[in-house]
Design a protein around this motif. Structure first.
Motif, short mmCIF file in Angstrom:
data_model
loop_
_atom_site.label_atom_id
_atom_site.label_comp_id
_atom_site.label_asym_id
_atom_site.label_seq_id
_atom_site.Cartn_x
_atom_site.Cartn_y
_atom_site.Cartn_z
N PRO A 90 0.80 -1.22 0.00
CA PRO A 90 0.00 0.00 0.00
C PRO A 90 0.84 1.27 0.00
N TRP A 91 2.09 1.17 0.47
CA TRP A 91 2.93 2.38 0.56
C TRP A 91 3.73 2.63 -0.71
N ARG A 92 3.52 1.81 -1.72
CA ARG A 92 4.24 2.00 -2.98
C ARG A 92 3.28 2.35 -4.10
N THR A 93 3.74 3.19 -5.03
CA THR A 93 2.92 3.51 -6.20
C THR A 93 2.80 2.27 -7.09
N ALA A 94 1.89 2.38 -8.10
CA ALA A 94 1.72 1.28 -9.06
C ALA A 94 3.07 0.92 -9.68
N ALA B 79 -0.06 6.39 -9.08
CA ALA B 79 -1.17 6.20 -8.13
C ALA B 79 -0.81 5.12 -7.11
N TYR B 80 -1.33 5.31 -5.89
CA TYR B 80 -1.15 4.31 -4.85
C TYR B 80 -2.31 3.30 -4.95
#
Ligand code: ATP
Ligand code: MG
Length: 268
Positions: A112-116, A153-154
């Motif tokens: 969840p703490w990383r972007t796509a 986006a996350y």
């Protein structure tokens, strides 16, 4: 009378001697899970399956019949109680080239703490590519799954179907030889799903990748697969292995495709 040179020649040309091992082989595989205050749950029983290199195989079967367990066993994340699983000829306990095996889990398991983009990069971080090349590869993988413009986006900013496509991109970015997909398209609308089918088949054909995917959709299984394996539950056993030899692209409206869909629906 047979002359010895004929025998030698026969040995040289014998397909069984020349054949490389199957990408994946399951031999009499059984799996049970221990339960508190209850007898063990017998999930898979006597599974025998050979998946040649470059084949696409669909696994179908009712909820709880052991499909995800089967993929976990192939991925070496769980081990059989009986029998053996060979990946590229080596038992999963001894196989070492796990980077060649991509796995899209049933839940997307995005960080969840990383972007796509950085979730897709994750698959490349164990390798030797410099950061800029990892990012370029990740962006290409996101384009391939139709997510241009969403790289920053996350996960919480994406829809369920978009998240599952990020997970698909992550499983592909390492260019695996073997790809395991657990219900990869279940969250997609029919149009996006058809696009992802075409994309997957194009990538699979260009790299001669072996693909094993789980689905609840008989139509999807027949459109994509060379073999459709139908499991029956409790314990999971193979009910049917149906080869699909129809030419691609396969469209459900085609008479032969529709007929096969009708025949297999009865068995699932
Ligand atoms: N790690 C585990 N420990 C205990 N039981 C498990 C474990 N993993 C799976 N099971 C049980 O094994 C059975 C098969 O689970 P599995 O996830 O393989 O089913 P599935 O065919 O993938 O189902 P679905 O279509 O709902 O995803 C279920 O009854 C489940 O409760
Ligand atoms: Mg499952």
């Amino acid at each position: 009378m047979t002359d010895l040179s004929d025998i030698h020649h026969a040995h040289r040309t014998s397909p069984s001697l020349q054949a490389t091992p199957a990408a994946i082989s399951l031999r009499n595989v059984s799996k049970r899970f221990a339960r508190r205050n209850d007898a063990p749950l017998h999930v898979l029983d006597e599974i025998n399956l050979d998946i040649p290199h470059g084949q696409v195989v669909a696994i179908l079967g009712a909820s709880g019949c052991g499909k995800s367990t089967l993929l976990n066993l192939i991925a070496g994340l769980a081990h059989p109680d009986e029998g053996a699983i060979l990946v590229e000829g080596a038992s999963t306990a001894a196989y070492t080239d796990w980077r060649a095996v991509g796995y899209l889990f049933q839940d997307d398991r995005l960080l969840p703490w990383r972007t796509a983009r950085d979730n897709v990069c994750f698959g490349l971080e164990a390798g030797t590519l410099p950061r800029s090349q990892r990012q370029t590869r990740a962006l290409q993988a996101l384009v391939a799954v139709g997510l241009t413009g969403f790289e920053k986006a996350y996960p919480h900013e994406l829809s369920g179907g978009m998240r599952s496509r990020v997970a698909l991109a992550r499983s592909l970015v390492n260019e695996p030889r073997i790809l395991l997909l657990d219900e990869p398209f279940s969250k997609l609308d029919p149009g996006t799903r058809a696009q992802m089918h075409a994309e997957l088949l194009a990538i699979q054909a260009s790299r001669n990748m072996t693909v094993v995917f789980v689905t609840h959709d008989v139509e999807e299984a027949i459109v994509l697969a060379d073999q459709v394996v139908i499991l029956q539950p409790r314990p999971g056993r193979i009910r049917e292995i149906a080869p699909v030899t129809l030419a691609r692209p396969r469209v459900p409206a085609q008479v032969e495709v529709a007929e096969l869909i009708r025949q297999l629906r009865v068995l699932v």
